[in-house]
Scaffold this active site. Structure first.
Site, PDB file in Angstrom:
ATOM      1  N   PHE A  83       2.450   2.107  -3.426  1.00  0.00           N
ATOM      2  CA  PHE A  83       1.495   2.646  -4.395  1.00  0.00           C
ATOM      3  C   PHE A  83       1.069   4.065  -4.038  1.00  0.00           C
ATOM      4  O   PHE A  83       0.831   4.894  -4.918  1.00  0.00           O
ATOM      5  CB  PHE A  83       0.268   1.746  -4.487  1.00  0.00           C
ATOM      6  CG  PHE A  83       0.538   0.407  -5.131  1.00  0.00           C
ATOM      7  CD1 PHE A  83       1.524   0.261  -6.095  1.00  0.00           C
ATOM      8  CD2 PHE A  83      -0.202  -0.714  -4.779  1.00  0.00           C
ATOM      9  CE1 PHE A  83       1.775  -0.972  -6.692  1.00  0.00           C
ATOM     10  CE2 PHE A  83       0.031  -1.947  -5.373  1.00  0.00           C
ATOM     11  CZ  PHE A  83       1.026  -2.075  -6.335  1.00  0.00           C
ATOM     12  N   GLU A  91     -13.904  -1.697   1.954  1.00  0.00           N
ATOM     13  CA  GLU A  91     -12.623  -2.407   1.905  1.00  0.00           C
ATOM     14  C   GLU A  91     -12.774  -3.761   2.606  1.00  0.00           C
ATOM     15  O   GLU A  91     -13.260  -3.832   3.732  1.00  0.00           O
ATOM     16  CB  GLU A  91     -11.518  -1.590   2.574  1.00  0.00           C
ATOM     17  CG  GLU A  91     -10.174  -2.279   2.685  1.00  0.00           C
ATOM     18  CD  GLU A  91      -9.639  -2.784   1.353  1.00  0.00           C
ATOM     19  OE1 GLU A  91      -9.305  -3.986   1.272  1.00  0.00           O
ATOM     20  OE2 GLU A  91      -9.581  -1.978   0.397  1.00  0.00           O
ATOM     21  N   TYR A 132       0.834  -1.206   0.000  1.00  0.00           N
ATOM     22  CA  TYR A 132       0.000   0.000   0.000  1.00  0.00           C
ATOM     23  C   TYR A 132       0.870   1.259   0.000  1.00  0.00           C
ATOM     24  O   TYR A 132       0.611   2.204  -0.757  1.00  0.00           O
ATOM     25  CB  TYR A 132      -0.905   0.018   1.238  1.00  0.00           C
ATOM     26  CG  TYR A 132      -2.090  -0.913   1.194  1.00  0.00           C
ATOM     27  CD1 TYR A 132      -3.059  -0.806   0.197  1.00  0.00           C
ATOM     28  CD2 TYR A 132      -2.274  -1.878   2.178  1.00  0.00           C
ATOM     29  CE1 TYR A 132      -4.161  -1.651   0.175  1.00  0.00           C
ATOM     30  CE2 TYR A 132      -3.382  -2.722   2.166  1.00  0.00           C
ATOM     31  CZ  TYR A 132      -4.315  -2.613   1.154  1.00  0.00           C
ATOM     32  OH  TYR A 132      -5.415  -3.449   1.137  1.00  0.00           O
ATOM     33  N   ASP A 135     -16.718  -7.114   1.667  1.00  0.00           N
ATOM     34  CA  ASP A 135     -16.419  -7.295   0.257  1.00  0.00           C
ATOM     35  C   ASP A 135     -17.471  -6.539  -0.554  1.00  0.00           C
ATOM     36  O   ASP A 135     -18.674  -6.666  -0.276  1.00  0.00           O
ATOM     37  CB  ASP A 135     -16.455  -8.793  -0.095  1.00  0.00           C
ATOM     38  CG  ASP A 135     -15.901  -9.091  -1.474  1.00  0.00           C
ATOM     39  OD1 ASP A 135     -16.292  -8.400  -2.434  1.00  0.00           O
ATOM     40  OD2 ASP A 135     -15.079 -10.040  -1.598  1.00  0.00           O
ATOM     41  N   MET A 136     -17.043  -5.773  -1.516  1.00  0.00           N
ATOM     42  CA  MET A 136     -17.972  -4.968  -2.314  1.00  0.00           C
ATOM     43  C   MET A 136     -19.030  -5.831  -3.018  1.00  0.00           C
ATOM     44  O   MET A 136     -20.107  -5.348  -3.369  1.00  0.00           O
ATOM     45  CB  MET A 136     -17.203  -4.160  -3.362  1.00  0.00           C
ATOM     46  CG  MET A 136     -16.645  -5.004  -4.506  1.00  0.00           C
ATOM     47  SD  MET A 136     -15.663  -4.068  -5.681  1.00  0.00           S
ATOM     48  CE  MET A 136     -14.103  -3.961  -4.825  1.00  0.00           C
ATOM     49  N   GLU A 178      -9.622   1.738  -7.960  1.00  0.00           N
ATOM     50  CA  GLU A 178      -8.310   1.622  -8.621  1.00  0.00           C
ATOM     51  C   GLU A 178      -7.943   0.140  -8.736  1.00  0.00           C
ATOM     52  O   GLU A 178      -6.852  -0.278  -8.350  1.00  0.00           O
ATOM     53  CB  GLU A 178      -7.233   2.407  -7.871  1.00  0.00           C
ATOM     54  CG  GLU A 178      -7.092   2.086  -6.404  1.00  0.00           C
ATOM     55  CD  GLU A 178      -5.903   2.801  -5.760  1.00  0.00           C
ATOM     56  OE1 GLU A 178      -4.896   3.046  -6.451  1.00  0.00           O
ATOM     57  OE2 GLU A 178      -5.989   3.107  -4.562  1.00  0.00           O
ATOM     58  N   LYS A 208      -0.840   9.359 -10.248  1.00  0.00           N
ATOM     59  CA  LYS A 208      -2.126   8.656 -10.305  1.00  0.00           C
ATOM     60  C   LYS A 208      -3.215   9.384  -9.518  1.00  0.00           C
ATOM     61  O   LYS A 208      -4.306   9.659 -10.045  1.00  0.00           O
ATOM     62  CB  LYS A 208      -1.948   7.232  -9.775  1.00  0.00           C
ATOM     63  CG  LYS A 208      -3.244   6.449  -9.707  1.00  0.00           C
ATOM     64  CD  LYS A 208      -3.020   4.987  -9.369  1.00  0.00           C
ATOM     65  CE  LYS A 208      -2.414   4.776  -8.013  1.00  0.00           C
ATOM     66  NZ  LYS A 208      -2.324   3.344  -7.645  1.00  0.00           N
ATOM     67  N   TYR A 209      -2.939   9.696  -8.250  1.00  0.00           N
ATOM     68  CA  TYR A 209      -3.999  10.244  -7.407  1.00  0.00           C
ATOM     69  C   TYR A 209      -4.306  11.695  -7.749  1.00  0.00           C
ATOM     70  O   TYR A 209      -5.426  12.172  -7.510  1.00  0.00           O
ATOM     71  CB  TYR A 209      -3.634  10.072  -5.936  1.00  0.00           C
ATOM     72  CG  TYR A 209      -3.530   8.610  -5.561  1.00  0.00           C
ATOM     73  CD1 TYR A 209      -4.651   7.789  -5.600  1.00  0.00           C
ATOM     74  CD2 TYR A 209      -2.305   8.038  -5.232  1.00  0.00           C
ATOM     75  CE1 TYR A 209      -4.566   6.437  -5.301  1.00  0.00           C
ATOM     76  CE2 TYR A 209      -2.205   6.691  -4.919  1.00  0.00           C
ATOM     77  CZ  TYR A 209      -3.339   5.889  -4.963  1.00  0.00           C
ATOM     78  OH  TYR A 209      -3.240   4.563  -4.688  1.00  0.00           O
ATOM     79  N   GLU A 251      -6.700  -7.704 -12.971  1.00  0.00           N
ATOM     80  CA  GLU A 251      -7.023  -7.838 -11.552  1.00  0.00           C
ATOM     81  C   GLU A 251      -8.536  -7.822 -11.341  1.00  0.00           C
ATOM     82  O   GLU A 251      -9.026  -7.513 -10.255  1.00  0.00           O
ATOM     83  CB  GLU A 251      -6.325  -6.745 -10.736  1.00  0.00           C
ATOM     84  CG  GLU A 251      -4.810  -6.914 -10.731  1.00  0.00           C
ATOM     85  CD  GLU A 251      -4.082  -5.885  -9.871  1.00  0.00           C
ATOM     86  OE1 GLU A 251      -4.755  -5.199  -9.069  1.00  0.00           O
ATOM     87  OE2 GLU A 251      -2.850  -5.768  -9.997  1.00  0.00           O
TER      88      GLU A 251
END
Length: 614
Positions: free
Chosen positions: A307, A371, A304, A398-399, A414, A313-314, A423
């Site tokens: 990244f 998350e 984490y 879990d989504m 992301e 990216k952000y 992924e």
């Protein structure tokens, strides 16, 4: 001492033409002249009184009296041994070939006995090199010799390009990683830069620079031409060593020799310092990594953290969220709900909140941070308290199983991989779009995977060393370094758009054709992605496609799809391939195959070797 540089140093050696009478004195002189090693013949050269042996048994005649000429540490650190350059396994008579075979075997054994720093082999014949490759395989690569082998390859030869000669020879040797190249620069270079760049993907351990490749400038100092200089600077990025050849020998030659060494040292030290991004990427050069499987595995804190340091990216994600909020405001929207799925430790939450502040809706925004990793949830909840995220609600689920109380205006994730969809971003976002209002937006909104053929001797050998089929049927995340791309074309493969209201299948099939712009050996395919973040802001993207790359972004490296059998392509020849993205209720996997110039077996049928678990 080596020439100091950043991030590595340069070792420079000197090749001597004649066999040394006093090796210890020769080494002392070379060291005083600041050379790091010497290249010397290990056996006495033929003379008018003692011509090249043509037949009969070969008798080894070492150039030094015995191995006692030096201690073992000096042999192994300061001496590269040359084998006799008259050895020709393609000689015209069987007797001469047998004599050369014996010479090769005995000289390799002698060099191995001495434990020299490296062995410099004579170049292969321009056409018929089968006998040489076979003998080297028996006695060197797979036989008695334990020292690193370098074969001398001139860049250009009378009848062919040096790369063609090397490629033929290394294929006969099964691309053995123990066989490396001592690339000899020639006064003339190949006509195109692409022909030169091929060498950056080859196992070049040393560059031999003959004195006659230098020009003389107005001040009387030796310099290289612009193309020679540019090529050598490229090779320096691959940790090559330099061997200076045909320098003046004898008394009063030190000053002249120093000019050549000084020029090479200055050229090496003229390289720009590596950027922070290059420093970050260097440890990952040509290193095979298994792609992440975030649906199956929980990421570690260090992953984490890496990244989250991405400087691009952000920022782009925040801008995409800001554009979305502006569009919603322009349509009269007053209250906003955003869902961040796969929130990790919160960088996307920060991006959404920062965008809301810029858009002036911070007090009218509610964020759900979803998350599944319980360890990351601890951090998210801590940040809510520590940073005052009063409008953020952390959902530890879990989504795919959580049900949102209200519909959202914005869904942010992301979940992209190096190949875009590898992924399982399509499956995850298709499942999560049930949270979206009918006029809701997805960030990202569209992503396309891309492919191009690649030459990568090292990576292919790394896969081969596993000695099984499964690793050749696996895709790897790789920061390509020692790689060459024989075409400038990078072509689209699979495309996905969100939201996918029709829930159309995420299985895909593509046929892709490339035309090689130069003779090449294809070891597989390099994969990339380009992602449009927000449909209302065309051009706002994150991309690792070299044609549209987001400069400075390091969250994703390319992906490598290896081929079991490398493909030899001639300039202008077509390479056709087929690609599948397949799925069942448990997993998603890729299959790929070369169909032209010659069909090869389909890789990974049924996901037997490599898949991504749902």
């Amino acid at each position: 001492m080596p020439v100091c540089g950043v991030p590595d140093n340069l070792y420079v050696g000197r090749e001597y033409v004649s066999a040394p009478h006093d090796l210890r004195s020769l080494l002392k002189g070379a060291s005083n002249a600041k050379f790091d090693f010497v290249v010397v013949s290990l056996c006495k050269a033929p003379s008018a009184d003692d011509p090249i042996p043509r037949e009969g048994p070969y008798v080894l005649r070492p150039s030094s009296d015995s191995d006692l000429a030096l201690d073992s540490k000096t042999w192994s650190s300061a001496v590269v041994g040359k084998l006799s350059d008259w050895i020709n396994l393609s000689a015209s008579t069987p007797a001469a070939r047998e004599c050369c075979r014996q010479a090769l075997e005995q000289e390799l054994a002698w060099a191995s006995h001495l434990g020299v720093y490296g062995i410099l082999l004579p170049p292969p014949p321009e056409k018929a090199c089968e006998l040489y490759a076979a003998a080297l395989g028996r006695y060197g690569i797979n036989g008695i010799c334990t020292t690193q082998l370098m074969i001398r390859i001139p860049l250009l030869r009378e009848q062919e390009d040096g790369w063609e000669c090397w490629n033929r020879f290394r294929l006969l040797c099964d691309q053995n990683p123990r066989l490396q190249v001592a690339l000899e620069l020639t006064a003339d270079l190949p006509s195109t830069d692409q022909e030169l760049m091929r060498w950056l993907a080859e196992p070049v351990r040393a560059v031999i620079v003959p004195a006659d490749t230098f020009l003389t400038n107005k001040q009387g100092f030796p310099v290289l031409s612009k193309r020679h200089k540019a090529f050598l600077l490229q090779l320096f990025r691959h940790k090559v060593q330099v061997i200076l050849q045909d320098l003046a020998e004898g008394q009063n030659s030190e000053a002249e020799t120093e000019k050549y060494l000084h020029y090479i040292a200055r050229l090496f030290q003229s390289r720009p310092a590596p950027t922070p991004q290059e420093q970050f990427e260097t440890p990952y050069h040509d290193y095979l990594q298994a792609p992440l499987q975030p649906l199956q595995d929980n990421l570690e804190s260090q992953t984490y953290e890496t990244f989250e340091k991405d400087p691009v990216k952000y920022v782009n994600y925040e801008e995409a969220c800001y554009r979305c909020f502006q569009d919603k405001l322009s349509k009269g929207k007053k209250q906003f709900v955003a869902i961040v799925v796969g929130a990790g430790r919160g960088p996307l939450v920060v991006a959404v909140r920062s965008a809301a502040v810029r858009a002036g809706i911070a007090d009218n925004l509610h964020v759900w941070a979803v998350e599944k990793n319980p360890n990351a949830v601890v951090t998210l909840r801590h940040r809510c308290v520590l940073e005052g995220w009063s409008n953020v609600e952390v959902i530890s689920q879990d989504m795919r199983s959580w049900e949102a109380p209200n519909k959202a205006d914005l869904l942010v994730s992301e979940l992209l991989g190096s190949f875009g969809d590898n992924e399982l971003s399509p499956e995850c976002l298709d499942g999560a779009q049930r949270f979206l209002a009918p006029d809701g937006a997805c960030i990202p909104s569209k992503y396309i995977s891309y492919l191009t053929p690649v030459t990568t001797h090292k990576l292919w050998n790394d896969v081969k060393n596993y000695n099984d089929l499964a690793h050749f049927e696996t895709a790897y995340v790789v920061k390509f370094h020692a790689a060459f791309f024989p075409t400038q074309d990078i072509k689209p493969c699979f495309e996905f758009s969100h939201p996918n209201w029709e829930l159309s299948s995420n299985d895909r099939y593509a046929e892709i054709e490339f035309t090689s712009e130069v003779d090449a050996l294809i070891h597989g395919f390099a994969g990339y992605f380009h992602c449009e973040l927000y449909a209302g802001a065309p051009g706002l993207a994150v991309s690792i496609n070299p044609d549209t790359i987001s400069e400075g972004m390091f969250s994703w490296f390319p992906i490598y799809f290896p081929l079991r059998t490398p493909v030899v392509l001639k300039q202008g020849e077509k390479l056709k391939s087929s690609w599948w993205r397949c799925s069942n209720d448990r997993k998603v996997w890729y299959e790929w195959a070369v169909t032209e110039p010659s069909p090869q077996p389909i890789n990974n049928p049924g996901g037997r070797s490599y898949s991504v678990g749902k």
